[in-house]
Structure formats: structure tokens, C-alpha cells
Scaffold this active site. Sequence first.
Site, PDB file in Angstrom:
ATOM      1  N   TYR A  62      -0.748   8.530  -2.247  1.00 31.09           N
ATOM      2  CA  TYR A  62      -0.811   8.271  -3.471  1.00 31.09           C
ATOM      3  C   TYR A  62      -1.928   9.007  -4.152  1.00 31.09           C
ATOM      4  O   TYR A  62      -1.857   9.200  -5.293  1.00 31.09           O
ATOM      5  CB  TYR A  62      -0.774   6.902  -3.767  1.00 31.09           C
ATOM      6  N   GLY A  63      -2.635   9.542  -3.269  1.00 31.70           N
ATOM      7  CA  GLY A  63      -4.017   9.777  -3.826  1.00 31.70           C
ATOM      8  C   GLY A  63      -4.152  10.981  -4.626  1.00 31.70           C
ATOM      9  O   GLY A  63      -4.883  11.170  -5.377  1.00 31.70           O
ATOM     10  N   CYS A 118      -4.251  -1.146  -1.974  1.00 29.88           N
ATOM     11  CA  CYS A 118      -4.480   0.284  -2.291  1.00 29.88           C
ATOM     12  C   CYS A 118      -5.312   0.394  -3.184  1.00 29.88           C
ATOM     13  O   CYS A 118      -5.048  -0.060  -4.702  1.00 29.88           O
ATOM     14  CB  CYS A 118      -3.100   0.775  -2.340  1.00 29.88           C
ATOM     15  N   ASN A 119      -6.452   1.101  -3.320  1.00 30.70           N
ATOM     16  CA  ASN A 119      -7.293   1.187  -4.188  1.00 30.70           C
ATOM     17  C   ASN A 119      -6.517   2.256  -5.488  1.00 30.70           C
ATOM     18  O   ASN A 119      -6.927   2.155  -6.782  1.00 30.70           O
ATOM     19  CB  ASN A 119      -8.523   2.069  -3.956  1.00 30.70           C
ATOM     20  N   THR A 120      -5.778   3.295  -4.952  1.00 31.88           N
ATOM     21  CA  THR A 120      -5.148   4.102  -5.828  1.00 31.88           C
ATOM     22  C   THR A 120      -4.379   3.415  -6.655  1.00 31.88           C
ATOM     23  O   THR A 120      -4.049   3.698  -8.043  1.00 31.88           O
ATOM     24  CB  THR A 120      -4.726   5.334  -4.924  1.00 31.88           C
ATOM     25  N   CYS A 142     -11.138   3.260  -0.556  1.00 27.79           N
ATOM     26  CA  CYS A 142      -9.893   3.418  -0.144  1.00 27.79           C
ATOM     27  C   CYS A 142      -9.403   2.574   1.242  1.00 27.79           C
ATOM     28  O   CYS A 142     -10.503   2.535   2.166  1.00 27.79           O
ATOM     29  CB  CYS A 142      -9.548   5.045   0.306  1.00 27.79           C
ATOM     30  N   THR A 143      -8.409   1.773   1.062  1.00 27.99           N
ATOM     31  CA  THR A 143      -8.218   0.982   2.252  1.00 27.99           C
ATOM     32  C   THR A 143      -8.181   1.520   3.817  1.00 27.99           C
ATOM     33  O   THR A 143      -8.352   0.986   4.639  1.00 27.99           O
ATOM     34  CB  THR A 143      -7.050   0.333   2.074  1.00 27.99           C
ATOM     35  N   HIS A 144      -7.929   2.939   3.577  1.00 24.92           N
ATOM     36  CA  HIS A 144      -8.011   3.428   5.051  1.00 24.92           C
ATOM     37  C   HIS A 144      -9.351   3.627   5.651  1.00 24.92           C
ATOM     38  O   HIS A 144      -9.495   3.964   6.958  1.00 24.92           O
ATOM     39  CB  HIS A 144      -7.546   5.204   4.674  1.00 24.92           C
ATOM     40  N   ASP A 176       0.922  -1.108  -0.172  1.00 27.02           N
ATOM     41  CA  ASP A 176      -0.017  -0.151   0.046  1.00 27.02           C
ATOM     42  C   ASP A 176       0.879   1.059   0.034  1.00 27.02           C
ATOM     43  O   ASP A 176       2.171   1.230   0.217  1.00 27.02           O
ATOM     44  CB  ASP A 176      -0.837  -0.078   1.178  1.00 27.02           C
ATOM     45  N   SER A 177       0.198   2.334  -0.009  1.00 27.95           N
ATOM     46  CA  SER A 177       1.103   3.574  -0.102  1.00 27.95           C
ATOM     47  C   SER A 177       1.495   3.833   1.248  1.00 27.95           C
ATOM     48  O   SER A 177       2.376   4.643   1.658  1.00 27.95           O
ATOM     49  CB  SER A 177       0.076   4.457  -0.289  1.00 27.95           C
ATOM     50  N   GLU A 205      -4.864   8.769   8.664  1.00 27.11           N
ATOM     51  CA  GLU A 205      -3.415   8.371   8.782  1.00 27.11           C
ATOM     52  C   GLU A 205      -3.031   9.222  10.232  1.00 27.11           C
ATOM     53  O   GLU A 205      -2.183   8.601  10.747  1.00 27.11           O
ATOM     54  CB  GLU A 205      -2.775   8.835   7.434  1.00 27.11           C
TER      55      GLU A 205
HETATM   56  N1  DGL Z   1      -5.068   3.519   0.983  1.00 24.94           N
HETATM   57  C1  DGL Z   1      -4.859   4.303  -0.240  1.00 24.94           C
HETATM   58  C2  DGL Z   1      -6.071   3.704  -1.127  1.00 24.94           C
HETATM   59  O1  DGL Z   1      -6.782   2.657  -0.827  1.00 24.94           O
HETATM   60  C3  DGL Z   1      -4.968   5.721  -0.265  1.00 24.94           C
HETATM   61  C4  DGL Z   1      -3.942   6.596   0.510  1.00 24.94           C
HETATM   62  C5  DGL Z   1      -3.294   7.188  -0.247  1.00 24.94           C
HETATM   63  O2  DGL Z   1      -3.582   8.374  -0.642  1.00 24.94           O
HETATM   64  O3  DGL Z   1      -2.108   7.112  -0.378  1.00 24.94           O
HETATM   65  O4  DGL Z   1      -6.443   4.387  -1.981  1.00 24.94           O
END
Ligand code: DGL
Length: 271
Positions: A44-45, A76-78, A189-191, A12-13, A157
Site C-alpha cells: 500500500y505504501g 497498517c500505518n499506511t 509501519c507494522t512491518h 493490513d495490506s 516481507e
Molecule cells: N504494513 C504497512 C504499514 O504499516 C505497510 C506495508 C505496505 O506498504 O503495504 O504501513
Amino acid sequence: MPNTNRPIGVFDSGIGGLTVAHAISRLLPDEQIIYFGDTAHLPYGDKSRDLIKRYSLEITDFLLREKHCKCIVIACNTASAAAYEYLRDTHMGSVPIFNVIDPIVESVIADDSIHHVGIIATKTTILSGVYQEKLSRRKPGLRYSALATPLLAPMIEEGFFNNTISQAVIHNYLEQPELQGIDALILGCTHYVMIKKEINAFYEGKVKLFDSTDIVATKLEAILDKEHLLSDKPVGKNLFYVSDYTESFEQSAKAFYGESLSLQQQKAGGR
Ligand code: DGL
């Protein structure tokens, strides 16, 4: 080591993907997970597709070449939106590569009680149009509405969840016109797993929520089983690497993973 007993690579990011890693570990306790959080480059977003592809490739190379993983989970979705096809094509089927978007899309389209689904995610994920494209192609009659929610991942975060600040930000986003009248919401988003309870409370449990934890773990188990890649004995301790170690990441990581863990600093590529 036979293929089956090699580790599962998860990245993940940052630390959001730990929610996915934990779901995998719960479902498949005999497997060893090697987790890589690219904390030096998060978020990463708001990064370009090209940069996310480059980071994702370096991490995947590290997990495959140095850690000999039998498969890769892009937690990570992004990164899934920006780099999944690129990684799959670059590694040309040498190992299974999983993204977190397809299993969610499959679960949503399989549920005929859903008529209008909302998607919340980072800017890069929403702008990629990946969820929108997959949903409309796989189920043309399904209505969908997408909203970029860029404040959420950094907020989470930083440890802002289950408090008045997170509540105000969440309410502000969920009250936007795009998300009115939905009967399901994709937490893209996994967060966002960390604020699922707050989102559920906002909707008083009346909107179905889809996230990338158990859905992804179940899909992974099914594919590893089909490919005869499930380990046949407990393999070893899970290991957690980050590209930039700080104590505060370690503190937050425990909350995301739901149990104690220690982070080790590791560079993924020559950057
Ligand atoms: N956890 C990341 C996702 O699932 C996003 C967090 C980021 O922006 O890095 O997209």
C-alpha cells in the site's frame, strides 16, 4: 451472538499487521481475531490515497457484513493515514474503528523526556503528513523529523531481516541527516516490528522506539472495556484470510505472527 462475543476484525495490506494481531491475541486471549491481509494489492505504501481508501472500505465491509466483527483495527500505518477518517465517517460510529497512529502519538507526547522524535514509514504515510500534523498539534514544542523508508517493508516481507542485507539498508536510512539527534523513533509501519532489534542495536539502546504492537493492543483493551465489548468467555479460533494465497506468504506469516497459523484465500470485494 451478543456483541461482546463477536470477533475483532484486523486488517493490513499484507502480513505486517500480524505483529499487531499477535499483540492483541497475547493481551486478550479470549477474543477471536479475524485477520485480513490484502496480499493481492500490497504494498500500500506507494499507492494513492484513493485506491487505499477503496481497498480499506471493501475489507471493512467484508469484516463487518460477512464476519460480523464488533470492531475494526486498521493494523497498517499506511491505511490508517489514508483511510481511517473515511472509514470512520462511512460507518458513522456503528462499531469502534481503531487506527495504529493515534495510540503511538499519545504515547510519544505523554513522554516528557522526548524532545526530538524521528518518524520512519512508507512514502504514503510520510507524504500524508498525519504523524507530523498530530504531533505538532498535540505538542507544539516537540521537534519531529520524518523520513520515508520505502525499501524496508518489501525487504522485510521478502524475509530479509537479521542479516547483512537488512543491516546495510537499515544503517543507510538511519544515518540520513533527517534522523540525527533524535531521542525517540516511531516505527511507523507494522512491518518494522520485525527489525526493531536491529534498529535498537544501531542506536545501542539510546533511542526510545515506539511501535504499534502493545501500545495498540492496550488501547484496544481500554476502549472495548469502556464500551462493554470485551468477550466474557473464549470465543473461538483466530482466522487468517489473504486476498492472494501463496506458500511463501504462509511461511513469512508464521515469522510475523510468531507462531503457526494457516492462511485462507478470500476476496474482500467485487474486484
Ligand atoms: N504494513 C504497512 C504499514 O504499516 C505497510 C506495508 C505496505 O506498504 O503495504 O504501513
